[in-house]
Design an enzyme around this catalytic site. Sequence first.
Site, PDB file in Angstrom:
ATOM      1  N   ALA A 196      39.351  46.407  41.009  1.00 19.61           N
ATOM      2  CA  ALA A 196      38.005  45.852  40.840  1.00 19.61           C
ATOM      3  C   ALA A 196      38.001  44.394  41.242  1.00 19.61           C
ATOM      4  O   ALA A 196      39.006  43.886  41.749  1.00 19.61           O
ATOM      5  CB  ALA A 196      37.565  46.009  39.393  1.00 19.61           C
ATOM      6  N   ASN A 197      36.892  43.709  41.039  1.00 15.70           N
ATOM      7  CA  ASN A 197      36.842  42.270  41.287  1.00 15.70           C
ATOM      8  C   ASN A 197      36.031  41.590  40.187  1.00 15.70           C
ATOM      9  O   ASN A 197      35.538  42.258  39.283  1.00 15.70           O
ATOM     10  CB  ASN A 197      36.253  41.997  42.677  1.00 15.70           C
ATOM     11  N   ARG A 198      35.892  40.304  40.276  1.00 19.22           N
ATOM     12  CA  ARG A 198      35.317  39.542  39.156  1.00 19.22           C
ATOM     13  C   ARG A 198      33.798  39.452  39.172  1.00 19.22           C
ATOM     14  O   ARG A 198      33.213  38.701  38.404  1.00 19.22           O
ATOM     15  CB  ARG A 198      35.867  38.114  39.171  1.00 19.22           C
ATOM     16  N   SER A 199      33.128  40.178  40.041  1.00 20.65           N
ATOM     17  CA  SER A 199      31.669  40.069  40.091  1.00 20.65           C
ATOM     18  C   SER A 199      31.044  40.498  38.764  1.00 20.65           C
ATOM     19  O   SER A 199      31.412  41.514  38.186  1.00 20.65           O
ATOM     20  CB  SER A 199      31.136  40.961  41.214  1.00 20.65           C
TER      21      SER A 199
ATOM     22  N   ALA B  48      29.423  43.118  45.112  1.00 21.23           N
ATOM     23  CA  ALA B  48      30.755  42.753  45.613  1.00 21.23           C
ATOM     24  C   ALA B  48      31.532  44.059  45.749  1.00 21.23           C
ATOM     25  O   ALA B  48      32.261  44.465  44.847  1.00 21.23           O
ATOM     26  CB  ALA B  48      31.430  41.804  44.637  1.00 21.23           C
TER      27      ALA B  48
END
Length: 406
Positions: free
Chosen positions: A213-216, A279
């Site tokens: 995942a990412n930090r969005s 994102a």
Amino acid sequence: MGALDGRRVLLVIGGGIAAYKALDLIRRLRERGAAVRCVLTKGAQEFVTPLAAAALSGQRAHTDLFDRADEADIGHIKLARDADAVVVAPATANTLARMAGGHAPDLASTVLLATTLPILIAPAMNVRMWLHPATQRNLALLKGDGVAVVGPNVGRMAEAETGPGRMAEPDEIADAVEALLGGAPEEKPLSGRHLLVTSGPTHEPIDPVRYLANRSSGKQGHAIAAAAAAAGARVTLVSGPVTLPDPPGVAVVRVETAREMLEAVEAALPADIAVFAAAVADWRPAAFGDQKIKKGPEGPPPLALTENPDILATIARRTEGRPPLVVGFAAETTDVIAHARAKIARKGCDLIVANDVSAATGVMGGDRNSVHLIGRDGSLETWPTMGKDEVARRLVARLGQHAASP
Ligand code: C5P
């Protein structure tokens, strides 16, 4: 087109046998085009469930004043503000008394005290309670405060008594909402337009318990969806996993992976404007196993990745059914403008909102943003740092201008 198109109603459901009719009212209001958000009192929940209200309204139903998740994100003040009218149905003798006296011991009464929106009440109670001087006194006070009243009707009551006290029928209440809101809504900049927004990160499964995942946070995308709805657009928000509440008056489709997001976006077309603020993970694990990968003596497993579909490029390059205005985002940590310009060409979109997401800026997950607006024609505009809500409002205003000038 319904008479309540683009209107947002906050429906406070009180505790009484007529609460079941409030569920039908949700349906009737939505049929007429309104977006409905519900607050249920404790008493109401003895008769109908928040789940039923949520399913019928398509939005989470609210019950608690001290719900920490709610207070952080929506809060009673926002509930009291983010609508065009508040309807109380059924309005019990107790609710009327609280409203008239300005008491606010629970979420419903707090919202009613905090709101400055027009209020319509649909009283429902036993005949004797209705005719009691205390109730009539409260009613007179409320009318004096400008509260609109529909019903009660005369008829047989649940307790086999006859007289005034039956709640007005859902269609009568919906008519009264129309009258309260005074005909067609004023023309807003995005009235009659369908705006599609993607927001949040995507989760790409490695095995049943792990994902990439990412930090969005989804804050910017959700703010754009909310601002577009406030500007009169019909909005579909395709969101990856976020902890944000659904923006009022927006149809939300929840997805996990990039491939699901693409599918949901394609299903939501046609759209007049598409804003790709998500994102999206560029890659996903090449192989997804049904079983949890076990730790073993052979050490960590290799994590082979494969490319995800580029949703923005796929939609922007469609020959048929391409939204007339396609907007992308470019989150960069270096050479923001140069990268964004290259992205417009590569992806085929009309406009890019570029921002610097280096850790020092605090943009990822934060509440503020500094953006540049870059057009396909090479135009460049740099906006000062401002709240993500304000970026959203300005961007939506800009999209309205683009949409107006083909
Ligand atoms: O290539 P990059 O990820 O920097 O592009 C960002 C823009 O492309 C954003 O608008 C994002 O929503 C969109 N995008 C997408 N699908 C992907 C990757 C990015 O829609 N797989």
